[in-house]
Design a protein around this motif. Structure first.
Motif, PDB file in Angstrom:
ATOM      1  N   ARG A  25      24.087   8.291  26.959  1.00  0.00           N
ATOM      2  CA  ARG A  25      25.176   7.102  26.478  1.00  0.00           C
ATOM      3  C   ARG A  25      25.004   7.055  24.865  1.00  0.00           C
ATOM      4  O   ARG A  25      26.113   6.873  24.242  1.00  0.00           O
ATOM      5  N   ALA A  26      24.025   7.188  24.174  1.00  0.00           N
ATOM      6  CA  ALA A  26      23.920   7.165  22.870  1.00  0.00           C
ATOM      7  C   ALA A  26      24.571   8.450  22.225  1.00  0.00           C
ATOM      8  O   ALA A  26      25.363   8.416  21.265  1.00  0.00           O
ATOM      9  N   ARG A  27      24.135   9.733  22.904  1.00  0.00           N
ATOM     10  CA  ARG A  27      25.076  10.624  22.157  1.00  0.00           C
ATOM     11  C   ARG A  27      26.546  10.765  22.354  1.00  0.00           C
ATOM     12  O   ARG A  27      27.264  11.143  21.467  1.00  0.00           O
ATOM     13  N   GLN A  28      27.063   9.997  23.348  1.00  0.00           N
ATOM     14  CA  GLN A  28      28.524   9.889  23.519  1.00  0.00           C
ATOM     15  C   GLN A  28      28.818   9.063  22.611  1.00  0.00           C
ATOM     16  O   GLN A  28      30.178   9.081  22.382  1.00  0.00           O
ATOM     17  N   GLN A  29      28.357   8.029  21.816  1.00  0.00           N
ATOM     18  CA  GLN A  29      28.689   7.076  21.180  1.00  0.00           C
ATOM     19  C   GLN A  29      28.662   7.849  19.719  1.00  0.00           C
ATOM     20  O   GLN A  29      29.270   7.241  18.792  1.00  0.00           O
ATOM     21  N   LEU A  30      27.885   8.781  19.412  1.00  0.00           N
ATOM     22  CA  LEU A  30      28.185   9.584  18.137  1.00  0.00           C
ATOM     23  C   LEU A  30      29.494  10.051  17.876  1.00  0.00           C
ATOM     24  O   LEU A  30      30.058  10.690  18.595  1.00  0.00           O
ATOM     25  N   HIS A  31      29.848   9.930  16.648  1.00  0.00           N
ATOM     26  CA  HIS A  31      31.224  10.417  16.199  1.00  0.00           C
ATOM     27  C   HIS A  31      30.695  11.929  15.543  1.00  0.00           C
ATOM     28  O   HIS A  31      29.812  12.325  15.076  1.00  0.00           O
ATOM     29  N   LYS A  32      31.756  12.904  15.780  1.00  0.00           N
ATOM     30  CA  LYS A  32      31.676  14.085  15.083  1.00  0.00           C
ATOM     31  C   LYS A  32      32.736  14.310  14.000  1.00  0.00           C
ATOM     32  O   LYS A  32      33.566  13.529  13.994  1.00  0.00           O
ATOM     33  N   GLY A  33      32.442  15.396  13.256  1.00  0.00           N
ATOM     34  CA  GLY A  33      33.306  15.625  12.435  1.00  0.00           C
ATOM     35  C   GLY A  33      32.957  14.898  10.872  1.00  0.00           C
ATOM     36  O   GLY A  33      32.009  14.135  10.615  1.00  0.00           O
ATOM     37  N   PRO A  34      34.093  14.971  10.063  1.00  0.00           N
ATOM     38  CA  PRO A  34      33.869  14.044   8.564  1.00  0.00           C
ATOM     39  C   PRO A  34      33.926  12.608   8.783  1.00  0.00           C
ATOM     40  O   PRO A  34      34.621  12.329   9.724  1.00  0.00           O
ATOM     41  N   GLY A  35      32.988  12.052   8.187  1.00  0.00           N
ATOM     42  CA  GLY A  35      33.132  10.508   8.087  1.00  0.00           C
ATOM     43  C   GLY A  35      34.424   9.977   7.377  1.00  0.00           C
ATOM     44  O   GLY A  35      35.079  10.908   6.741  1.00  0.00           O
ATOM     45  N   LEU A  36      34.799   8.814   7.647  1.00  0.00           N
ATOM     46  CA  LEU A  36      36.007   8.243   6.968  1.00  0.00           C
ATOM     47  C   LEU A  36      35.357   7.822   5.386  1.00  0.00           C
ATOM     48  O   LEU A  36      34.247   7.373   5.147  1.00  0.00           O
ATOM     49  N   MET A  37      36.404   7.663   4.495  1.00  0.00           N
ATOM     50  CA  MET A  37      36.101   6.982   3.147  1.00  0.00           C
ATOM     51  C   MET A  37      36.321   5.822   3.251  1.00  0.00           C
ATOM     52  O   MET A  37      35.545   5.251   2.462  1.00  0.00           O
ATOM     53  N   ARG A  38      37.013   5.056   4.212  1.00  0.00           N
ATOM     54  CA  ARG A  38      37.130   3.699   4.353  1.00  0.00           C
ATOM     55  C   ARG A  38      36.893   3.291   5.766  1.00  0.00           C
ATOM     56  O   ARG A  38      37.173   3.973   6.524  1.00  0.00           O
ATOM     57  N   CYS A  39      36.388   2.053   5.970  1.00  0.00           N
ATOM     58  CA  CYS A  39      35.971   1.465   7.301  1.00  0.00           C
ATOM     59  C   CYS A  39      37.329   1.193   7.976  1.00  0.00           C
ATOM     60  O   CYS A  39      38.469   0.897   7.409  1.00  0.00           O
ATOM     61  N   GLU A  40      37.139   1.783   9.154  1.00  0.00           N
ATOM     62  CA  GLU A  40      38.452   1.762   9.992  1.00  0.00           C
ATOM     63  C   GLU A  40      38.814   0.354  10.380  1.00  0.00           C
ATOM     64  O   GLU A  40      39.862  -0.032  10.874  1.00  0.00           O
ATOM     65  N   GLU A  41      38.111  -0.548  10.341  1.00  0.00           N
ATOM     66  CA  GLU A  41      38.278  -1.900  10.771  1.00  0.00           C
ATOM     67  C   GLU A  41      38.523  -2.932   9.408  1.00  0.00           C
ATOM     68  O   GLU A  41      39.665  -3.720   9.846  1.00  0.00           O
ATOM     69  N   CYS A  42      37.714  -2.796   8.671  1.00  0.00           N
ATOM     70  CA  CYS A  42      38.030  -3.720   7.537  1.00  0.00           C
ATOM     71  C   CYS A  42      38.581  -3.042   6.305  1.00  0.00           C
ATOM     72  O   CYS A  42      38.921  -3.635   5.279  1.00  0.00           O
ATOM     73  N   ASP A  43      38.843  -1.649   6.201  1.00  0.00           N
ATOM     74  CA  ASP A  43      39.168  -1.020   5.276  1.00  0.00           C
ATOM     75  C   ASP A  43      38.483  -1.125   3.920  1.00  0.00           C
ATOM     76  O   ASP A  43      39.050  -0.819   2.844  1.00  0.00           O
ATOM     77  N   VAL A  44      36.987  -1.463   3.929  1.00  0.00           N
ATOM     78  CA  VAL A  44      36.334  -1.562   2.630  1.00  0.00           C
ATOM     79  C   VAL A  44      35.719   0.006   2.451  1.00  0.00           C
ATOM     80  O   VAL A  44      35.543   0.659   3.597  1.00  0.00           O
ATOM     81  N   PRO A  45      35.641   0.181   1.456  1.00  0.00           N
ATOM     82  CA  PRO A  45      35.057   1.772   1.007  1.00  0.00           C
ATOM     83  C   PRO A  45      33.604   2.000   1.476  1.00  0.00           C
ATOM     84  O   PRO A  45      32.723   1.045   1.462  1.00  0.00           O
ATOM     85  N   ILE A  46      33.509   2.948   2.029  1.00  0.00           N
ATOM     86  CA  ILE A  46      32.239   3.373   2.635  1.00  0.00           C
ATOM     87  C   ILE A  46      31.495   4.324   1.542  1.00  0.00           C
ATOM     88  O   ILE A  46      31.801   5.194   1.383  1.00  0.00           O
ATOM     89  N   PRO A  47      30.347   3.788   1.206  1.00  0.00           N
ATOM     90  CA  PRO A  47      29.450   4.530   0.184  1.00  0.00           C
ATOM     91  C   PRO A  47      29.167   5.815   0.655  1.00  0.00           C
ATOM     92  O   PRO A  47      28.877   6.260   1.818  1.00  0.00           O
ATOM     93  N   ALA A  48      28.990   6.756  -0.366  1.00  0.00           N
ATOM     94  CA  ALA A  48      28.804   8.248  -0.274  1.00  0.00           C
ATOM     95  C   ALA A  48      27.581   8.399   0.383  1.00  0.00           C
ATOM     96  O   ALA A  48      27.520   9.401   1.395  1.00  0.00           O
ATOM     97  N   ALA A  49      26.661   7.694   0.172  1.00  0.00           N
ATOM     98  CA  ALA A  49      25.179   7.657   0.735  1.00  0.00           C
ATOM     99  C   ALA A  49      25.290   7.591   2.113  1.00  0.00           C
ATOM    100  O   ALA A  49      24.531   8.186   3.073  1.00  0.00           O
ATOM    101  N   ARG A  50      26.007   6.510   2.648  1.00  0.00           N
ATOM    102  CA  ARG A  50      26.162   6.067   4.106  1.00  0.00           C
ATOM    103  C   ARG A  50      26.793   7.530   4.828  1.00  0.00           C
ATOM    104  O   ARG A  50      26.460   7.588   5.937  1.00  0.00           O
TER     105      ARG A  50
END
Length: 88
Positions: A25-50
């Protein structure tokens, strides 16, 4: 130390199945591929470290915490209870 209808090793089989279900169940919840630059819910920038620490990140920390809080209620019980444990 199984009794009744359960065979030898049945308790360990239950534990193993429960752990395997949780891992799957945990593995299915993991996203694959590149991360987003901005949060898909609130549009806040996601820090590079995260983005570097969490591959495929899609949510900022605040939104991820809210999402995790909503998800905590699911999976807190053992669906694979033996008949012996149900009869007690």
């Amino acid at each position: 130390m199984a009794t009744g209808w359960a065979g030898d090793g049945a308790v360990q089989d239950q534990i193993d199945a429960t752990v395997n279900d949780a891992v799957q169940r945990a593995r299915q919840q993991l996203h694959k591929g590149p991360g987003l630059m901005r949060c898909e819910e609130c549009d806040v920038p996601i820090p590079a470290a995260r983005r570097k620490a969490v591959p495929g990140v899609r949510l900022c920390v605040a939104c991820q915490e809210a999402h995790d809080e909503e998800s905590r209620g699911a999976g807190l019980y053992n669906r694979r209870g033996s008949k012996d444990s149900q009869l007690r």
